[in-house]
Write a protein that holds these residues in place. Structure first.
Motif, PDB file in Angstrom:
ATOM      1  N   VAL A 154     -40.495   5.767  28.935  1.00  0.00           N
ATOM      2  CA  VAL A 154     -40.040   5.922  30.192  1.00  0.00           C
ATOM      3  C   VAL A 154     -41.122   5.332  31.144  1.00  0.00           C
ATOM      4  O   VAL A 154     -40.890   4.827  32.155  1.00  0.00           O
ATOM      5  N   ASN A 155     -42.323   5.692  30.744  1.00  0.00           N
ATOM      6  CA  ASN A 155     -43.439   5.387  31.746  1.00  0.00           C
ATOM      7  C   ASN A 155     -43.651   4.074  31.790  1.00  0.00           C
ATOM      8  O   ASN A 155     -43.713   3.115  32.631  1.00  0.00           O
ATOM      9  N   ALA A 156     -43.500   3.549  30.647  1.00  0.00           N
ATOM     10  CA  ALA A 156     -43.679   1.925  30.477  1.00  0.00           C
ATOM     11  C   ALA A 156     -42.544   1.209  31.324  1.00  0.00           C
ATOM     12  O   ALA A 156     -42.949   0.131  32.174  1.00  0.00           O
ATOM     13  N   GLN A 157     -41.195   1.686  31.038  1.00  0.00           N
ATOM     14  CA  GLN A 157     -40.308   0.778  31.767  1.00  0.00           C
ATOM     15  C   GLN A 157     -40.521   1.230  33.294  1.00  0.00           C
ATOM     16  O   GLN A 157     -40.222   0.210  34.135  1.00  0.00           O
ATOM     17  N   ALA A 158     -40.876   2.539  33.808  1.00  0.00           N
ATOM     18  CA  ALA A 158     -40.907   2.603  35.307  1.00  0.00           C
ATOM     19  C   ALA A 158     -42.188   1.855  35.738  1.00  0.00           C
ATOM     20  O   ALA A 158     -42.292   1.170  36.830  1.00  0.00           O
ATOM     21  N   MET A 159     -43.179   1.535  34.888  1.00  0.00           N
ATOM     22  CA  MET A 159     -44.468   0.730  35.537  1.00  0.00           C
ATOM     23  C   MET A 159     -43.945  -0.822  35.390  1.00  0.00           C
ATOM     24  O   MET A 159     -44.208  -1.210  36.647  1.00  0.00           O
ATOM     25  N   GLN A 160     -43.078  -1.133  34.673  1.00  0.00           N
ATOM     26  CA  GLN A 160     -42.620  -2.513  34.785  1.00  0.00           C
ATOM     27  C   GLN A 160     -41.720  -2.617  36.071  1.00  0.00           C
ATOM     28  O   GLN A 160     -41.976  -3.475  36.684  1.00  0.00           O
ATOM     29  N   ASP A 161     -40.853  -1.651  36.258  1.00  0.00           N
ATOM     30  CA  ASP A 161     -39.945  -1.889  37.336  1.00  0.00           C
ATOM     31  C   ASP A 161     -40.623  -1.810  38.548  1.00  0.00           C
ATOM     32  O   ASP A 161     -40.358  -2.485  39.543  1.00  0.00           O
ATOM     33  N   MET A 162     -41.727  -0.930  38.470  1.00  0.00           N
ATOM     34  CA  MET A 162     -42.478  -0.878  40.011  1.00  0.00           C
ATOM     35  C   MET A 162     -43.189  -2.006  40.238  1.00  0.00           C
ATOM     36  O   MET A 162     -43.356  -2.269  41.206  1.00  0.00           O
ATOM     37  N   GLN A 163     -43.865  -2.796  39.313  1.00  0.00           N
ATOM     38  CA  GLN A 163     -44.541  -3.912  39.551  1.00  0.00           C
ATOM     39  C   GLN A 163     -43.656  -4.739  40.256  1.00  0.00           C
ATOM     40  O   GLN A 163     -43.949  -5.769  40.794  1.00  0.00           O
ATOM     41  N   GLN A 164     -42.245  -4.987  39.763  1.00  0.00           N
ATOM     42  CA  GLN A 164     -41.427  -5.961  40.354  1.00  0.00           C
ATOM     43  C   GLN A 164     -40.853  -5.230  41.781  1.00  0.00           C
ATOM     44  O   GLN A 164     -40.319  -6.104  42.616  1.00  0.00           O
ATOM     45  N   THR A 165     -40.971  -4.093  42.059  1.00  0.00           N
ATOM     46  CA  THR A 165     -40.268  -3.531  43.416  1.00  0.00           C
ATOM     47  C   THR A 165     -41.286  -3.374  44.394  1.00  0.00           C
ATOM     48  O   THR A 165     -40.895  -3.150  45.561  1.00  0.00           O
TER      49      THR A 165
END
Ligand SMILES: Nc1ncnc2c1ncn2[C@@H]1O[C@H](COP(=O)(O)OP(=O)(O)OP(=O)(O)O)[C@@H](O)[C@H]1O
Length: 519
Positions: free
Chosen positions: A253-264
């Motif tokens: 979940v963290n890895a996904q959220a980190m990735q989403d956050m970098q784009q957002t």
């Protein structure tokens, strides 16, 4: 611990007694799992003098004597000073350590309050202050502790992170200070530790509050666990295993959220940790569950504990709103700081309260009279104007005044008698023409054209140059040339007759820079 029941055995040497294989294997295999991280670090063991931590200390002594442990940890015992006999416990731990030839240090804690949480907080604080940067602190938490922790969090409505329980290896950072909590026994049953402590006749301190049932944890231990065990006798191991599985899930979940956050995240408008900005358009391209997850992660950055679900839901609602309401403010009291969450157009802002107070500090107007003979000054001369500063943040404008003068000299007929560079707060009535509008604008119209959020409207500076010349009849003619409008995060070139050429605009942007920094 509220009262003591020190078992008054004479302290025996444990050197020749057999090692418990299960406990030793758990410690040694955890040690080999983290061997890279352990390399070169100093090891401490938090020892209450209770059964579990004394057993862990005893095992370390035995394994060290057998040459299976490369070094002995140093014991740390914290005397909370809450009970009259706590000093005897401290003495008891120190005596035992001396008899076993393991180094020991007693620390005195200042507890604010009387509850378990206050004691724990004070304990960690004082141990953290005592140990050095990057040191490792061994804790004797075991599977029963883990199962109780997970159940406690479950009845409080925790999410994946909370339900993953305590971590076997946890890097803790507080400001610049960083150290590690190491729990090698999270898969070990309390009964195993008890049996070992009994075999070694360890003189541990029995804490009656552990089983009194008068706090949630001991209530779960005394009343609930035995009932659950009647449904499944492996309940402790099973809950501890679920925690491990959820811990893996949390990593995903963290890895996904980190990735989403970098784009957002909108990094152009950020000053960490004071202001974080998220782009709503990009957020909304994600499926709903990832939007929630991302907001949970985004809000909780820079804080030890995540925000409540209610706040995440409220921020999500704010991001979904399609009216022009820019007034809504959501508030979050974190552990380290408090924050206000606001929306302006298609951006979400999380702003710390010290940042918001900085935004209320008045701006300083500054004037610099320049010599009219600009050729005698280097065009590279740089002047810094600190326009707003506090203990935490500084905003300054860096200007090359003589480079500007040379750029503008030829635009005005005749030689200027006096040249004044002015760095001043934007007046609401001041009309300015930016590249984004066909005509000069002032006040609300200007803010809207430039997309300046409400809370930033008192944080705008105008850089201009005034050329003063004598006319033929002897009167003074002032030509005011506005050059740049700046907020702490962005700046806009201003158009005027004297600056309206691409070449000039490019140079202007080079000669005036706005810089915002953390102290
Ligand atoms: N006063 C203390 N001084 C040093 N370390 C402590 C102290 N109290 C607790 N700890 C550490 O924190 C861990 C968890 O605390 P907890 O309150 O569950 O333990 P306890 O029941 O007091 O003692 P134990 O786990 O040793 O039986 C302990 O295993 C020990 O490593």
């Amino acid at each position: 611990m509220t009262s003591s029941a020190i078992i008054s055995h004479p302290i025996k040497s444990i050197a020749d007694l057999p090692v418990d294989e299960t406990l030793a294997t758990a410690l040694l295999s955890s040690m080999s799992e983290y061997s890279d991280q352990l390399h070169g670090r100093r090891l401490w063991l938090a020892c209450s003098g209770g059964r579990d931590s004394l057993a862990l200390a005893a095992l370390c002594v035995q394994l060290y004597q057998q040459g299976k442990l490369p070094c002995l940890p140093q014991l740390l015992h914290v005397d909370h000073g809450l009970q009259s006999d706590s000093q005897y416990w401290a003495k008891h731990v120190a005596n035992w350590a001396q008899a076993q030839q393991i180094p020991c240090c007693i620390l005195q804690a200042q507890v604010n309050g009387h509850d378990e949480q206050a004691a724990r907080q004070a304990r960690y604080n004082i141990m953290r202050a005592h140990i050095n940067q990057d040191d490792v602190l061994l804790l004797a938490h075991h599977a029963d502790d883990q199962a109780e922790t997970v159940l406690m969090r479950l009845i409080q409505g925790a999410g994946v992170n909370g339900l993953s329980g305590m971590q076997p290896w946890r890097v803790q950072t507080q400001g610049v200070q960083c150290n590690i909590l190491w729990r090698p026994w999270l898969t070990i049953r309390r009964a195993n530790i008890s049996a070992y402590a009994k075999r070694l006749e360890l003189p541990y301190i029995d804490d009656p509050t552990n089983d009194s049932g008068d706090n949630v944890r001991s209530g779960l231990r005394r009343d609930i666990m035995p009932i659950l065990a009647t449904y499944n006798h492996n309940v402790i191991d099973n809950i501890a295993r679920s925690a491990q599985l959820l811990s893996d899930a949390q990593e995903t979940v963290n890895a996904q959220a980190m990735q989403d956050m970098q784009q957002t995240e909108n990094t152009d408008l950020q000053l960490l940790p004071a202001q974080r900005v998220l782009n709503i358009d990009t957020l909304q391209k994600l499926p709903m569950y990832r939007q929630r997850q991302l907001l949970h992660y985004w809000l909780g950055q820079d804080e030890p504990l995540p925000p409540a679900k209610q706040l995440v839901d409220d921020v999500l609602t704010l991001s979904q709103r399609d009216n022009q309401d820019h007034q809504t403010e959501l508030f979050w009291q974190g552990r380290k700081a408090s924050y206000t969450i606001r929306r302006y157009r298609q951006q979400l802002y999380r702003m710390s309260s010290d940042w918001l107070s900085w935004l209320n500090v008045p701006l300083t107007e500054q004037v610099l009279t320049l010599s009219s003979n600009s050729s005698s000054h280097s065009a590279n001369n740089l002047t810094s104007f600190i326009v707003r500063s506090s203990d935490s943040y500084t905003w300054q404008l860096q200007v090359k005044p003589y480079a500007l003068v040379r750029l503008l000299e030829n635009s005005v007929d005749g030689v200027a008698q006096q040249i004044v560079l002015k760095v001043a707060p934007l007046d609401r009535k001041q009309r300015l023409k930016t590249e984004m509008a066909a005509r000069p604008q002032a006040g609300k119209k200007l803010y809207q054209t430039l997309g300046i959020p409400l809370w930033l409207r008192e944080s705008l500076m105008v850089v201009s140059i005034t050329l003063i010349k004598k006319s033929e009849d002897g009167s003074e003619i002032e030509t005011d040339i506005p050059l740049l409008l700046a907020s702490p995060f962005e700046s806009w070139l201003l158009s005027s007759e004297q600056t309206d050429s691409d070449a000039k605009s490019n140079q202007l942007a080079e000669y005036i820079k706005s810089e915002l920094s953390l102290k």
